[in-house]
Each structure stands twice: as structure tokens, then as C-alpha cells.
Design an enzyme around this catalytic site. Structure first.
Site, PDB file in Angstrom:
ATOM      1  N   GLY A  70       0.811  -1.213   0.000  1.00  0.00           N
ATOM      2  CA  GLY A  70       0.000   0.000   0.000  1.00  0.00           C
ATOM      3  C   GLY A  70       0.847   1.267   0.000  1.00  0.00           C
ATOM      4  N   ASN A 151      -7.873   3.898   8.833  1.00  0.00           N
ATOM      5  CA  ASN A 151      -7.304   2.726   9.489  1.00  0.00           C
ATOM      6  C   ASN A 151      -7.356   2.779  11.003  1.00  0.00           C
ATOM      7  OD1 ASN A 151      -5.379   4.791   8.490  1.00  0.00           O
ATOM      8  ND2 ASN A 151      -3.913   3.713   9.767  1.00  0.00           N
ATOM      9  N   SER A 199      -3.502  -3.277  -0.477  1.00  0.00           N
ATOM     10  CA  SER A 199      -2.406  -4.063   0.062  1.00  0.00           C
ATOM     11  C   SER A 199      -2.927  -5.428   0.495  1.00  0.00           C
ATOM     12  CB  SER A 199      -1.808  -3.321   1.260  1.00  0.00           C
ATOM     13  OG  SER A 199      -0.785  -4.094   1.835  1.00  0.00           O
ATOM     14  N   HIS A 201      -1.878  -7.721   2.604  1.00  0.00           N
ATOM     15  CA  HIS A 201      -1.833  -8.230   3.982  1.00  0.00           C
ATOM     16  C   HIS A 201      -2.949  -7.692   4.867  1.00  0.00           C
ATOM     17  CE1 HIS A 201       0.131  -4.908   6.427  1.00  0.00           C
ATOM     18  NE2 HIS A 201       0.489  -4.500   5.237  1.00  0.00           N
ATOM     19  N   CYS A 324       1.994   2.051  12.743  1.00  0.00           N
ATOM     20  CA  CYS A 324       3.113   2.815  12.215  1.00  0.00           C
ATOM     21  C   CYS A 324       3.592   3.866  13.206  1.00  0.00           C
ATOM     22  CB  CYS A 324       2.719   3.500  10.923  1.00  0.00           C
ATOM     23  SG  CYS A 324       1.684   2.451   9.910  1.00  0.00           S
TER      24      CYS A 324
HETATM   25  C1  LIG Z   1      -1.635  -0.586   6.091  1.00  0.00           C
HETATM   26  C2  LIG Z   1      -1.995   0.669   5.382  1.00  0.00           C
HETATM   27  C3  LIG Z   1      -1.129   1.231   4.418  1.00  0.00           C
HETATM   28  C4  LIG Z   1       0.245   0.659   4.129  1.00  0.00           C
HETATM   29  O1  LIG Z   1       0.186  -0.536   3.443  1.00  0.00           O
HETATM   30  P1  LIG Z   1       1.528  -1.439   3.385  1.00  0.00           P
HETATM   31  O2  LIG Z   1       1.182  -2.534   2.456  1.00  0.00           O
HETATM   32  O3  LIG Z   1       1.732  -1.928   4.798  1.00  0.00           O
HETATM   33  O4  LIG Z   1       2.615  -0.585   2.894  1.00  0.00           O
HETATM   34  C5  LIG Z   1      -1.539   2.361   3.756  1.00  0.00           C
HETATM   35  N1  LIG Z   1      -2.728   2.921   4.006  1.00  0.00           N
HETATM   36  C6  LIG Z   1      -3.589   2.413   4.920  1.00  0.00           C
HETATM   37  C7  LIG Z   1      -4.903   3.073   5.139  1.00  0.00           C
HETATM   38  C8  LIG Z   1      -3.244   1.281   5.644  1.00  0.00           C
HETATM   39  O5  LIG Z   1      -4.080   0.795   6.552  1.00  0.00           O
END
Ligand SMILES: *Cc1c(COP(=O)(O)O)cnc(C)c1O
Length: 395
Positions: A70, A151, A199, A201, A324
């Protein structure tokens, strides 16, 4: 038994996604750019995965660019739109104050490079209206980038309406749909989305793989130079097992959205109702337009970090907000953006559920959290000041 309630940070892979990944590692080991049979088998698998992802988003396979996740997709989408805009003398970008850091930090850099970044106010419920976007768009606006769902606090934004406004005004629209993909129905045509990040995961797929959808006509800028992979927009030998596994997980998640939403939102609502009984607490985010698995609270008079550690001792994995920002002492920018005071924002707890959580787990969480909050308040000098009236309650 461990209770995993941190699915917004990452999810456990599904058995089907693991099966595809191990099959790919054993059997689809070729380089998709190789001309021999083994390479071509990998190329075919790659194109199948691309077609699957395209179908699930309702776009053309040529509009899908696989990335490392992501964050990379967000970076590339925003950088590309900025460069396209700059070439036409358009350097105004609209976003919100509560985006993921992958978006906010990219925008901060662009701001330092001479772009004008306008962050819309998300109000106490953590949402914005299409009207706010319409009012903010100017002649020199080159990009609107607004997340599909937040998130940390789970609010779902009116993406289709924002997309319609952007289309009418002829401004590129990107959405970070990392929390929405596989959990909410997405249709990039119907919602007038020009670029979208997701993303794997976050929907029971593997880590380190994601994609950027970019509508035909959007000129992408490469962040990584090298070979001609991904139509020359993302160099490097493709992560074939990860990409194939992502397609499996995405397909599986999309096939079960309605059923999962029903199940998970019932667990969420039970958790929200139970935690709301804790005195001097408040739910964060929109109570109605909310991700099925998101529960986010602030508890006055405690530190979220201590709460997490004590819950972990009881076998409950939660978060104080965004994974994060954990480890930093600053309160969450999302909670500050919805107007939570610093001292309240520090006492935050996010529980993010998935379809594998059970009613028994919710009961155990509902036993543990009030107990731990009470214990921490008993030890807290701030709480004593609040009780004695030397400090005013906020919640
Ligand atoms: C987890 C997340 C990301 C980052 O995605 P990654 O694959 O971990 O780099 C970006 N935006 C939101 C809203 C997220 O929840």
C-alpha cells in the site's frame, strides 16, 4: 489462547492464500520475463492474477500495476499525479488531515518541493463531505487524494460522491483503499476513481505485495528504475508467489464480503456497546459509516501504551492506533484531527476484528478491558486529579 484483535495492522494469511503461495514457490519459480516454458508459465500466472484483481475492481487488467504494498502504491499515485499536474502548471493538491502516513509524508515532501497541499478538516466524526471537496477544488488543482476508510477510527468516506465531484471538475482522484479492499464493495468505474491503492496483507494475503490501479490516461512515474516490468512503470522481477497469493486472498475476501460484514459488525457492535459502559470513555469515528471490524475508543486518565501491555499479558493483541506510530510519543494525528485533546488521545485503544474472531473472544475482551482500565486509573496521578476536581474531565 491468544486473541488477535489487530487486523487493521495486519491479518493472518488465509489457508487458501498460503496454499497458492507455497504452490507458486514450488511450481511457478520462473522469471515472467524469460522466454522459455518455465518463464512463460510464471508470466501466465502473473497475467491471471492481474485479470482477477482487475475483475474484482471492475477495471482493465492493463490498469493494474503490482507494487510492494500500500505504501508504495500511495507514493507512486501521488508522485505521478503531481508530476502530471506540474507539467500543466497545476500544483494544488487536496487531501485530508487523517490520511495514512504513506500519503501524508509524500504530500509533505511535495509541499517542500513547491506544491500547495490543502488538508480538509475531517470534523468530530472523522469524515468529509463531497461538498467540502467541491468547494476546495480550484483551477490549479491537480489531485484529490482521500482515503476510502480510515485505518485508526474506521470511518468510511463518501468515495462515490467525491469521485463524481472530481470527474465533473476534471481533477484526478486517488483513494487509499487499503482498509476497504476485500472488506467493502469497490467498483472503480461506478465510483469514478482514477487511482486506487490496496495491500494484500490487510485481507488475509501476504505482506510486501499490493497494487496500484491507474485509469488509462494517467501517466505513471516510476519510483524504481530498471527493467520493463509492469508496463515499464515498476522495475524489478515480479513477486510472483506474493502476487498470485494476493489474487487468491482478494477473490476469497470479495466473495464473502456480505457474510463477513454481517458477522464481524455484530461482534463489533457488541464490543462497542460493552466498552461504552466504561465511565469517561468515548467511541472514536463515525458510529454508523464504520468499517465492520473497527472499534476505537479513548479512555480518560490512562496511557494507551500501558493498556496495551496489560491486555497483552491477558493474551489480547490490540493497538493504540496505527501500528506505524507505535513507539513514538506523539499522540495519533488521526485522533488529533477529529479534535481529541492531547491528554485524551494518549488513552486510545483500537481493536480491529476479522471473521475469525468469536463471540467468546469478545466476551473475554469485555471482561479484560474494563478491569485493566480501572487498574490503570487507580495508579494514575492524573485520574486522582480528575476525581478530586483539580483537573476537569474532558470525556
Ligand atoms: C496498512 C496501510 C497502508 C500501508 O500498506 P503497506 O502494504 O503496509 O505498505 C496504507 N494505508 C492504509 C490506510 C493502511 O491501513
Amino acid at each position: 489462547m491468544t486473541i488477535y484483535a489487530d487486523n487493521a495492522a495486519t491479518t493472518k494469511m488465509s489457508p487458501a492464500a498460503i496454499k497458492t503461495m507455497t504452490y507458486a514457490m514450488e511450481e511457478v519459480y520462473g522469471n515472467p520475463s524469460s522466454l522459455h516454458t518455465v518463464g512463460q508459465k510464471a508470466n501466465e500466472a502473473l497475467q491471471n492474477a492481474r485479470a482477477t484483481c482487475a475483475r474484482l475492481l471492475n477495471c482493465d487488467p492493463k490498469e493494474i500495476y503490482f507494487t510492494s504494498g500500500g505504501s508504495e502504491a500511495d507514493n507512486q499515485a501521488i508522485r505521478s499525479a503531481a508530476l502530471m499536474g506540474a507539467k500543466k502548471g497545476k500544483k494544488h493538491i487536496i487531501s485530508t488531515a487523517f490520511e495514512h502516513h504513506a500519503v501524508l509524508h509524500t504530500l509533505k515532501k511535495l509541499d517542500q518541493e513547491g506544491f500547495e497541499v490543502q488538508l480538509l478538516d475531517v470534523g468530530p466524526l472523522g469524515t468529509i463531505t463531497a461538498q467540502q471537496v467541491a468547494d476546495a477544488i480550484r483551477e490549479d488543482t491537480c489531485l484529490v487524494t482521500i482515503m476510502y476508510a480510515n485505518n485508526e477510527i474506521g470511518s468510511i468516506l463518501p468515495i462515490a460522491q467525491i469521485g463524481a465531484v472530481c470527474k465533473e471538475k476534471g481533477v484526478l482522484f486517488h483513494t487509499d483503499a487499503v482498509q476497504a479492499a476485500g472488506h467493502l464493495h469497490i467498483d472503480v468505474q461506478a465510483e469514478h476513481i482514477d487511482m486506487l491503492s490496496l495491500s494484500a496483507h490487510k485481507f488475509h494475503g501476504p505482506k510486501g505485495v499490493g497494487l496500484l490501479y491507474a485509469r488509462r490516461g494517467v501517466i505513471l512515474t516510476s519510483l524504481i528504475e530498471g527493467g520493463a516490468q509492469e508496463r515499464g512503470k515498476r522495475a524489478g522481477t515480479e513477486n510472483v508467489p506474493g502476487i498470485m497469493s494476493m489474487a487468491t486472498a482478494f477473490e476469497e475476501a470479495c466473495a464473502h464480503i456480505d457474510e463477513n460484514t454481517k458477522k464481524v459488525s455484530a461482534l463489533r457492535d457488541k464490543l462497542i456497546a460493552g466498552l461504552s459502559k466504561i465511565p469517561h470513555s468515548a467511541l472514536n469515528g463515525d458510529p454508523v459509516n464504520r468499517l465492520p471490524g473497527n472499534v476505537s475508543f479513548c479512555f480518560e486518565g490512562i496511557e494507551g501504551e500501558s493498556l496495551l501491555l496489560l491486555l497483552d499479558e491477558k493474551g489480547i493483541c490490540a493497538s493504540s492506533g496505527s501500528a506505524c506510530t507505535s513507539g513514538s510519543l506523539d499522540p495519533s494525528h488521526v485522533l488529533l484531527a477529529i479534535g481529541r485533546a492531547h491528554e485524551v488521545a494518549h488513552g486510545s485503544l483500537r481493536l480491529s476484528l476479522c471473521e475469525w474472531n468469536t463471540e467468546e473472544e469478545i466476551d473475554r475482551i469485555l471482561e479484560a478491558v474494563p478491569e485493566v482500565v480501572a487498574r490503570l486509573r487507580d495508579m494514575s496521578p492524573v485520574w486522582q486529579e480528575l476525581l478530586s476536581g483539580r483537573r476537569q474531565f474532558i470525556l
